[in-house]
Enzyme design. Structure first.
Site, short mmCIF file in Angstrom:
data_model
loop_
_atom_site.label_atom_id
_atom_site.label_comp_id
_atom_site.label_asym_id
_atom_site.label_seq_id
_atom_site.Cartn_x
_atom_site.Cartn_y
_atom_site.Cartn_z
N LYS A 33 0.81 -1.21 0.00
CA LYS A 33 0.00 0.00 0.00
C LYS A 33 0.84 1.27 0.00
O LYS A 33 0.65 2.16 -0.83
CB LYS A 33 -0.88 -0.04 1.25
CG LYS A 33 -1.73 1.16 1.42
CD LYS A 33 -2.36 1.15 2.80
CE LYS A 33 -1.29 1.39 3.85
NZ LYS A 33 -1.84 1.74 5.17
N GLN A 256 -9.29 -3.88 7.91
CA GLN A 256 -8.39 -3.44 8.97
C GLN A 256 -8.90 -2.20 9.69
O GLN A 256 -8.12 -1.46 10.29
CB GLN A 256 -6.99 -3.17 8.38
CG GLN A 256 -6.32 -4.42 7.85
CD GLN A 256 -4.90 -4.15 7.41
OE1 GLN A 256 -4.05 -3.76 8.20
NE2 GLN A 256 -4.63 -4.37 6.14
#
Length: 757
Positions: A33, A256
DNA sequence: AATCCACTTGTTTTT
DNA sequence: CAAGTGGATT
């Protein structure tokens, strides 16, 4: 440019190269990411986008700093330094300061931290004559914070049936008054709390279209990291800013999302398509971090949650070991098993201690692991606890600086007025504060001319106030000439803060002195950094605006050798370790007892475990204990429901419960059934009668008889000799003279010790 | 103002 | 149990 993007896989490349409209990048755990974000910014800069027109919002300062660093390496450090990159709070604080006039604040308004806010609320609760057992500052602040995150101002709050019903139901119907007063007092003190930074940004944009337009045109690209943890206020800021050019890219992972307890709204990411209908969706599903077994285990867990963005996270790494599940009899044994395992693994693989992490649900669990690691001489580092800037001695200094800069900063004033003690007690302070409110003036006006406001004080007190005022004035004069570092050195001596610590000899005073020196060092470095950037004078304002949004999380490293990492799962987000131990997988701990009554909360706990598992690169070990000493007593605990969510084919559960070495407490809850189960029973139900009356020479304790003169070994105080017994029924105590810790009175039912003879 | 004692409480945490 | 708090005491 071509060279740049060949480091990326196809999905990553697509995501990086699309910059024409809104996009959502779902980045599975370990899918690169940060890499995508940094490359995206690098590509933008390479294609001629001006760095100061790029806004990149992160969740922590540390993340921003690291990303800036990496962009600098990819393109050019100078360009990277001109990006608008930082946390929501730091970026919009900067904007608010330059637009302060529009929202009716002076440029140098103060930022109240959570402690300031709570103190203010405490005094407001008192002022309104409310019960502080009912109106707890943390609860009240929580409600106010939630309201602010939803952009509900005090007026709206009082008129909003939902909030009113909710408050009435929890018997706190006066929160609306507290909120209104809190709001007013903050304004009078020229102070904002953390939530205000976002709220006032929204108000600024809402009420001043011309200002909004300016920023809309200024920022050509907006990027948001950790989008799954943004709240409504943040969502709306981004939405508004991006309204003109629509070039907004958010990155996150709905699996998450673990911060709802502080207002994060997972719907922001789930509904992105609704909010930005023309948006494109990119999914990064290849995990580069973990073994296949770990990824698949995490997948099997998260599949039990409902309402997610569909994705198939996979790994092409090796299969790896199965995930070991360890069952311990007690919390102590759990500690020993984990420590022993780390010791073994380290011996056989020769890996660095840095490769090991123990992750737990609550900070309170850290102690046992600390002890078990220490016993085996395994080095460790615990994260969490009080942040540097929240330590008393540091906050005191910062409060002085705040008060110098903002003479209306009431909370800073209250902190420093009698610190170090200068004989200005509570009564006088109250008089000042009352006069302040009665006459609607700032603290400094009262201090400047107490006569004008008819303070009912005697000449002695008047003198003390005048001395304080003079001290402040002289420091204030100095603050316009010297940089913070020089100023603070003077401040520490003139106020007597340093002397107060120097007079004490105990260990804690020593550490406070060290902290103060560390603060000075930090200031020195801060000034030096600025000097290198060509900024010669660094005043309070520069320093404070940086420091007020800084936390320990941002400090990091302090590379003193390799160590096992101990931290909460929350703190571990974004990190990775070769070997991860997730401990305390028990009902009421993980999931936490506070989440048991709501499906949503349970799902968040499950995501938390997902985060924990996906921290692991190579091995992941899960443990739980069957009994645990908590809140002063031992309780049986049952395995976490999440264990049933995990794909058993990927688990390695031992057939029989291992019998590792066990530490036995003075009041063992569970020992081998071979000896004296009866005793255990009576202990457990804690209704056992002390068999002896007070002041006898022997007392029975468990199966042992204690007698005066006997030597014992106490867990904390070491070796000692029993001097006598006292107390009665359930609270019998003994007095023990310790070799190194002097004499102590210990409660028999709690004391942890063993007999020596 | 400092110290002591009784009493409560006991998530996660960034900004 | 341990940390933190509030009240009373000196």
């Amino acid at each position: 440019m071509e060279k740049l993007i060949q480091d990326l896989n196809e999905k990553q490349r697509e995501a990086v190269l699309f910059n024409e409209g809104p996009s959502l990048i779902i980045a599975g755990a370990g899918s690169g990411k940060t890499r995508v974000l940094t490359y995206k910014i690098a590509v933008l800069l390479k294609t001629g986008v001006l760095p100061w027109t790029v806004m990149a919002l992160t969740f922590t300062n540390k993340a921003a700093r690291e990303m800036k660093e990496r962009v600098g390496q990819l393109v050019d450090p100078h360009a990277a330094s001109r990006l608008w990159m930082g946390t929501f709070h730091s970026v919009f604080l900067r904007i608010l300061r330059s637009e302060a006039e529009h929202i009716g604040f002076p440029v140098h308004f103060t930022i109240y931290d959570t402690a300031d806010s709570k103190n203010l609320i405490k005094s407001l609760v008192k002022e309104l004559g409310l019960d502080d057992k009912v109106y707890k500052s943390s609860k009240v602040l929580g409600r106010i914070s939630a309201a602010k995150n939803d952009l509900i101002t005090p007026d709206a709050y009082a008129n909003h049936p939902d909030y009113q019903i909710n408050d009435t139901r929890s018997r706190m119907s006066r929160i609306k008054d507290l909120y209104a007063l809190y709001w007013r007092r903050c304004r009078e003190a020229n102070a904002m709390d953390f939530d205000d930074i976002l709220l006032y940004t929204n108000l600024l944009f809402r009420d001043h279209p011309e200002v909004l337009l300016r920023y809309q045109e200024h920022f050509s690209h907006i990027l948001v990291d950790e989008y799954q943890d943004t709240n409504f206020s943040q969502y709306l800021i981004v939405k508004r800013l991006a309204e003109r050019h629509h070039r907004v890219c958010v990155v996150g992972d709905d699996s998450q999302s673990i911060y709802s307890f502080r207002g994060a709204n997972i719907d922001n990411i789930l509904n992105f398509k609704k909010h930005y209908p023309e948006s494109r969706l990119f999914k990064l599903e290849q995990n580069y971090r973990s073994t296949q077994n770990i990824v698949n285990l995490a997948n099997s867990l998260i599949a039990k949650n409902r309402g997610q963005i569909p994705k198939q996270v996979f790994s092409k790494n090796e299969l790896g070991n199965r995930i070991q599940v360890m069952t311990a009899y007690s919390d102590l044994e759990e500690g020993n098993m984990v420590a022993a395992r780390i010791g073994e693994m380290r011996l056989s693989t020769h890996e660095s201690f840095n490769d090991f992490a123990i992750l737990y649900r609550t900070n309170a669990q850290s102690r046992i692991f600390e002890e078990s690691l220490r016993k085996r001489n395994l080095p460790y580092r615990i994260y969490g606890g009080l942040s540097f800037y929240q330590r008393k001695e540091i906050k005191d200094v910062i409060s002085y600086l705040r008060f110098l800069l903002n003479p209306n900063d009431v909370e800073a004033f209250r902190r420093i007025i009698n610190n170090p003690p200068r004989g200005i007690g509570d009564t006088t302070q109250q008089k000042v504060l009352t006069a302040m409110r009665d006459h609607q003036v700032g603290v400094h006006q009262i201090l400047e001319s107490p006569e004008t406001y008819e303070l009912p004080i005697n000449s002695g007190t008047r003198k003390k106030l005048a001395d304080f005022q003079e001290l402040i004035e002289s420091l204030r004069r100095q603050s316009t000439e010297d940089n913070v570092y020089e100023l603070t050195k003077v401040l520490l001596s003139k106020t007597g803060l340093m002397k107060a610590e120097a007079d004490q000899t105990d260990l804690e005073a020593q550490s406070r002195r060290d902290n103060l020196m560390e603060l000075l060092t930090g200031m020195y470095n801060f000034c030096n950094d600025r000097l290198e950037q060509g900024i010669e004078s660094v005043f309070i304002a520069d320093y404070l605006s940086e420091v007020s949004l800084l936390t320990d999380q941002d400090e990091e490293k302090s590379n003193e050798g390799e160590r096992v990492t101990l931290m909460t799962i929350h703190a571990s987000k974004g990190l990775e370790f070769k070997h991860v131990f997730i401990v305390g997988l028990e009902e009421d701990i993980f999931p936490s007892g506070h989440s048991l009554d709501s499906d949503k909360a349970i799902e968040e706990e499950r995501r938390l475990l997902y985060v924990a598992i996906t921290r692991a690169e190579s091995t992941c070990t899960i443990s739980y204990a069957k009994s645990r000493f908590r809140n002063g007593q031992t309780n049986y605990s049952s395995p976490s429901r999440f264990l049933n969510d995990l794909d058993t084919r990927l688990l390695d559960v031992p057939q029989q419960i291992p019998t590792a070495s066990r530490t036995v407490r003075a009041n063992p809850v569970r020992t081998e059934p071979t000896y004296s189960p009866k005793r255990n029973l009576t202990r457990l139900h804690s209704s056992s009668k002390p068999s002896d009356a007070p002041s006898t020479s022997t007392v029975s304790h468990g199966s042992n008889d204690l007698r005066i003169g006997q030597s014992i070994l106490h867990e904390r105080f070491g070796k000692g000799q029993i001097l006598g017994f006292d107390g009665s029924e359930g609270s019998s105590t003994m007095t023990v003279e310790f070799e190194h810790s002097g004499s102590k009175r210990l409660l028999l039912k709690f004391a942890k010790f063993t007999l020596l003879d």
